[in-house]
Design a protein around this motif. Sequence first.
Motif, PDB file in Angstrom:
ATOM      1  N   SER A  57     -11.159 -19.780  55.619  1.00 47.14           N
ATOM      2  CA  SER A  57     -12.005 -18.861  54.846  1.00 47.14           C
ATOM      3  C   SER A  57     -11.233 -18.416  53.598  1.00 47.14           C
ATOM      4  O   SER A  57     -10.079 -18.803  53.410  1.00 47.14           O
ATOM      5  N   LEU A 249     -19.555 -13.491  53.051  1.00 45.45           N
ATOM      6  CA  LEU A 249     -19.760 -12.202  52.364  1.00 45.45           C
ATOM      7  C   LEU A 249     -18.943 -12.067  51.071  1.00 45.45           C
ATOM      8  O   LEU A 249     -18.090 -11.182  50.955  1.00 45.45           O
ATOM      9  N   ALA A 254     -22.052  -7.591  50.993  1.00 45.79           N
ATOM     10  CA  ALA A 254     -22.175  -6.553  52.032  1.00 45.79           C
ATOM     11  C   ALA A 254     -23.038  -5.386  51.526  1.00 45.79           C
ATOM     12  O   ALA A 254     -23.873  -4.843  52.259  1.00 45.79           O
ATOM     13  N   ASP A 269     -17.223 -13.166  64.520  1.00 48.23           N
ATOM     14  CA  ASP A 269     -15.894 -12.900  63.955  1.00 48.23           C
ATOM     15  C   ASP A 269     -15.114 -14.181  63.655  1.00 48.23           C
ATOM     16  O   ASP A 269     -13.891 -14.188  63.739  1.00 48.23           O
ATOM     17  N   ASN A 273     -13.806  -9.778  58.872  1.00 48.64           N
ATOM     18  CA  ASN A 273     -14.445  -8.998  57.810  1.00 48.64           C
ATOM     19  C   ASN A 273     -14.261  -7.502  58.022  1.00 48.64           C
ATOM     20  O   ASN A 273     -15.002  -6.708  57.425  1.00 48.64           O
ATOM     21  N   LYS A 276     -14.382  -5.331  54.926  1.00 47.63           N
ATOM     22  CA  LYS A 276     -15.599  -5.450  54.098  1.00 47.63           C
ATOM     23  C   LYS A 276     -16.806  -4.733  54.702  1.00 47.63           C
ATOM     24  O   LYS A 276     -17.680  -4.272  53.985  1.00 47.63           O
TER      25      LYS A 276
END
Length: 310
Positions: A57, A249, A254, A269, A273, A276
């Motif tokens: 990510s 996101l 968000a 998960d 995050n 965020k």
Amino acid sequence: MKILSGTSNLKLSKNIAKNLKLKLINTNIRRFADGEIYIEINENIRGNSVFVIQSTSNPANDNLMELLLIIDALKRSSAKTITAVIPYFGYARQDRKVAPRTSISAKVVANLLTNAGANRIVTVDLHAGQIQGFFDMPVDNLFTTPLFSKFIKRKITSKNLVCVSPDMGGVARTRALATRLKADLAIIDKRRPAPGKSQVMNIIGDVKNKSCIIVDDIIDSGGTIVNAVDALKKQGAKEVFVFITHAVLSGEAARKIKNSKIKKLIITDTIDNSSKIKNNNKIEVLSISSLMSEAIKRIANSNSVSDLFN
Ligand code: R5P
């Protein structure tokens, strides 16, 4: 069998290790002043089957490079087998040439992982199933459908459910959920007039007065989902819940969700995050850790993984 974690989602790795009653391999992962990555494994792993957990990510390039260097360090330390557990497999959205002179990033990543020394890949809701064929090694693609359907049956009491795919690419995933829930199916005809922009053209199916469940693999800018929810509401949907596996996101996503007509966004998960989504009461996180631990256990014991989804 041993577990090693990269730095992208330590929280998830710790939960997986805890479920498996194992300790994470003692590893030193540092950055040099210029940003280059240094990996050192501080314990003997000779002859072990090692599972490396790392989501690629944001920052995708750093997390990918870290994963490649960990695999290289394991190979050079005589691990028996190396399984790259990549809960969120980044770069998967470029899985074919979309225009004459573009790259296929998913294939490049597959080549990198292969050449680094991975023997097996485990991932979750791969953006496109055919990416498994980019590898000449086993790829176990885990599905969130059972996790999501269990949650829906427990928490959403409406009898008038319709599962909605936000685009044509997500129909198979949405149909799998609708089948489990014995719910109807609707499909949104989405176009991308420009990269990063999405537009709803049509809704195929009846959503009037229904509780809609949108399901998708990724939420990135949030554009696809917010537009889909607006279109469904305009067509008379009673309420819209959204289930997403990988909550990328980016940017203002968000906040966009918070201000939208979404009743609840449920994410997993696979990407950490925590910061965020703090104080965002529209977003709820379902952990993938039990599913991942069980899959790892089954792989280590040479048991069926697909049985998990029957
Ligand atoms: C696209 O095919 C994916 O499944 C997602 O729908 C997409 O990546 C979401 O992107 P965004 O949130 O930026 O609209």
